[in-house]
Design a protein around this motif. Structure first.
Motif, PDB file in Angstrom:
ATOM      1  N   PRO A   1       0.457 -38.629 -15.428  1.00  0.00           N
ATOM      2  CA  PRO A   1       0.985 -37.810 -14.318  1.00  0.00           C
ATOM      3  C   PRO A   1       2.482 -37.556 -14.447  1.00  0.00           C
ATOM      4  CG  PRO A   1      -0.309 -39.652 -13.462  1.00  0.00           C
ATOM      5  CD  PRO A   1      -0.178 -39.866 -14.931  1.00  0.00           C
ATOM      6  N   TRP A   2       3.217 -38.532 -15.010  1.00  0.00           N
ATOM      7  CA  TRP A   2       4.659 -38.336 -15.202  1.00  0.00           C
ATOM      8  C   TRP A   2       4.910 -37.149 -16.132  1.00  0.00           C
ATOM      9  CZ3 TRP A   2       6.413 -44.057 -16.513  1.00  0.00           C
ATOM     10  CH2 TRP A   2       6.038 -44.895 -15.450  1.00  0.00           C
TER      11      TRP A   2
ATOM     12  N   SER B   1       4.793 -34.087 -14.198  1.00  0.00           N
ATOM     13  CA  SER B   1       6.004 -33.954 -13.373  1.00  0.00           C
ATOM     14  C   SER B   1       7.194 -33.478 -14.211  1.00  0.00           C
ATOM     15  CB  SER B   1       6.373 -35.293 -12.732  1.00  0.00           C
ATOM     16  OG  SER B   1       5.404 -35.661 -11.797  1.00  0.00           O
ATOM     17  N   ILE B   2       7.320 -34.082 -15.405  1.00  0.00           N
ATOM     18  CA  ILE B   2       8.440 -33.721 -16.283  1.00  0.00           C
ATOM     19  C   ILE B   2       8.314 -32.257 -16.715  1.00  0.00           C
ATOM     20  CG2 ILE B   2       9.432 -34.137 -18.583  1.00  0.00           C
ATOM     21  CD1 ILE B   2       8.663 -37.149 -18.144  1.00  0.00           C
TER      22      ILE B   2
ATOM     23  N   SER C   1       8.862 -29.859 -13.594  1.00  0.00           N
ATOM     24  CA  SER C   1      10.239 -29.721 -13.109  1.00  0.00           C
ATOM     25  C   SER C   1      11.115 -29.059 -14.175  1.00  0.00           C
ATOM     26  CB  SER C   1      10.817 -31.064 -12.652  1.00  0.00           C
ATOM     27  OG  SER C   1      10.598 -32.046 -13.617  1.00  0.00           O
ATOM     28  N   ALA C   2      10.875 -29.380 -15.463  1.00  0.00           N
ATOM     29  CA  ALA C   2      11.657 -28.743 -16.531  1.00  0.00           C
ATOM     30  C   ALA C   2      11.399 -27.240 -16.558  1.00  0.00           C
ATOM     31  CB  ALA C   2      11.316 -29.366 -17.881  1.00  0.00           C
TER      32      ALA C   2
ATOM     33  N   VAL D   1      13.138 -25.578 -13.579  1.00  0.00           N
ATOM     34  CA  VAL D   1      14.601 -25.514 -13.695  1.00  0.00           C
ATOM     35  C   VAL D   1      15.012 -24.499 -14.759  1.00  0.00           C
ATOM     36  CG1 VAL D   1      16.666 -26.793 -14.410  1.00  0.00           C
ATOM     37  CG2 VAL D   1      15.030 -27.860 -12.875  1.00  0.00           C
TER      38      VAL D   1
ATOM     39  N   ALA E   1      12.810 -28.019  -7.517  1.00  0.00           N
ATOM     40  CA  ALA E   1      12.060 -28.257  -8.757  1.00  0.00           C
ATOM     41  C   ALA E   1      11.662 -29.722  -8.861  1.00  0.00           C
ATOM     42  CB  ALA E   1      12.907 -27.845  -9.964  1.00  0.00           C
ATOM     43  N   LEU E   2      12.595 -30.579  -8.468  1.00  0.00           N
ATOM     44  CA  LEU E   2      12.361 -32.030  -8.508  1.00  0.00           C
ATOM     45  C   LEU E   2      11.214 -32.419  -7.569  1.00  0.00           C
ATOM     46  CD1 LEU E   2      15.409 -34.351  -7.763  1.00  0.00           C
ATOM     47  CD2 LEU E   2      13.068 -34.993  -7.352  1.00  0.00           C
TER      48      LEU E   2
ATOM     49  N   GLY F   1       7.891 -30.865  -8.794  1.00  0.00           N
ATOM     50  CA  GLY F   1       7.427 -31.559  -9.993  1.00  0.00           C
ATOM     51  C   GLY F   1       6.840 -32.922  -9.658  1.00  0.00           C
ATOM     52  N   GLY F   2       7.534 -33.659  -8.778  1.00  0.00           N
ATOM     53  CA  GLY F   2       7.040 -34.980  -8.361  1.00  0.00           C
ATOM     54  C   GLY F   2       5.700 -34.872  -7.659  1.00  0.00           C
TER      55      GLY F   2
ATOM     56  N   GLY G   1       2.753 -33.964 -10.152  1.00  0.00           N
ATOM     57  CA  GLY G   1       2.283 -35.107 -10.937  1.00  0.00           C
ATOM     58  C   GLY G   1       1.402 -36.024 -10.108  1.00  0.00           C
ATOM     59  N   ALA G   2       1.849 -36.286  -8.855  1.00  0.00           N
ATOM     60  CA  ALA G   2       1.063 -37.148  -7.962  1.00  0.00           C
ATOM     61  C   ALA G   2      -0.279 -36.485  -7.660  1.00  0.00           C
ATOM     62  CB  ALA G   2       1.841 -37.419  -6.677  1.00  0.00           C
TER      63      ALA G   2
END
Lengths: 97, 233
Positions: B193-194, B197-198, B201-202, B205, B215-216, B219-220, B223-224
């Motif tokens: 999941p991370w 998220s990465i 968000s990338a 951005v 974005a943060l 993205g978080g 992933g969740a």
């Protein structure tokens, strides 16, 4: 000066509302199944996204230091050691490389 | 450990102890924020009140930076609020800590919940340690104290301070979050999941004009969401 007080008051009320509503919404969601898995994964996901945003805004020095800090974290699992090495690494890469 | 110490006190003290390295990072940010507040024409009193009632360092920095840039109160407020959207997810993930507590404890815990003490709590548990409500509050109060002392000193003695970036100290939190992420990794499947998220968000951005703080949070949450839908995660 008055403008500052308005910003302080507005930001305080908004921030507390965000904090409180996060909890109130979270508390009303199911505690098992998919929602539980999502909430368990949330801390790691949010920190991974936070690091991504920080590092995208950095340059090669920050990326290098992040790589070094990650290897220290993997080997030592120590928060203080990772912080000290990370800060030292970015300082060296910015000033001496 | 003192024998008669209750579980709550032990939890509280463990929170204070574990947050100490991060408190040094907060102190550096506090001094830097105090400098900025002085540039915005804020005095020690305003800086202290802001720290106590907002207690969200990065949003305070962004809002006051907007004031210094001459963007006006409204723009400063919006920027500060946008940066705090992620706290919604933080307090949402603390639901079991606050449930069935007296109202004042819930309100106190909610107000003290921030990136550092929340992440530490989860990292400690992932490592098999015990950490609950009082751990969060102990670490949070310690950070609040350091934040107030350093921001007010920064605003009051602005001229005497070095610039944190020149010493590499602005990287302290990035390094801390790397260490915390490491301790959150219990098994290989945690990382999947991370990755979402990465990537999300990338992508947001780099390829869209969206604010990094949105974005943060997006993205978080994505992933969740993946972890929630994919039952092997």
């Amino acid at each position: 000066m008055l403008e500052h007080w308005w910003v302080i008051a507005g930001l305080a009320v908004a921030t507390f509302s965000i904090r409180l509503s996060g909890y109130l919404v979270g508390a009303r969601l199911p505690t098992d199944g998919g929602w539980a898995r999502a909430f368990n994964a949330l801390p790691g996901c949010l920190i991974a996204a936070l690091l991504t945003v920080i590092l995208i805004q950095g340059e090669w020095q920050e990326w290098g230091a992040a790589g070094i800090a990650l290897s220290i974290a993997v080997v030592t699992r120590s928060l203080p050691a990772t912080m000290i090495v990370g800060v030292l690494a970015v300082w060296i890469l910015r000033n001496f490389v | 450990m003192i024998r008669n110490l209750s579980d709550q006190s032990q939890d509280f003290i463990a929170g204070v102890r574990d947050v100490t390295p991060l408190a040094f990072g907060v102190a550096i940010y506090g001094l830097a924020f105090g400098l900025l507040a002085a540039q915005a024409g804020m005095d020690g009193m305003q800086t202290g009140v802001m720290g106590a009632v907002v207690f969200a360092g990065s949003s305070q920095i962004v809002a006051v930076e907007r004031i210094v840039a001459g963007a006006g109160a409204y723009a400063a407020l919006i920027a500060g609020i946008a940066l705090n959207l992620r706290i919604f997810l933080i307090t949402a993930s603390l639901r079991s800590e606050f449930k069935e507590r007296p109202l004042w404890q819930m309100l106190l815990g909610v107000h003290l919940a921030g990136d550092e003490n929340w992440a530490l709590l989860h990292a400690k548990r992932a490592g098999g340690g015990k950490a609950g409500y009082w751990y969060l509050v102990g670490a949070g109060l310690c950070l609040m104290l350091v934040w107030l002392l350093t921001t007010v000193s920064g605003a009051s003695f602005a001229q005497a301070l070095p610039e944190p970036r020149a010493l590499g100290l602005d990287f302290a939190f990035a390094a801390a979050f790397i260490a915390i992420l490491r301790s959150l990794c219990r098994r290989a499947s945690d990382v999947l999941p991370w990755g979402f998220s990465i990537a999300a968000s990338a992508t947001l951005v780099l390829l869209t004009p969206i604010e990094p703080s949105w974005a943060l949070a997006l993205g978080g949450a994505l992933g969740a969401g993946v972890a929630g839908v994919w039952s092997h995660a």
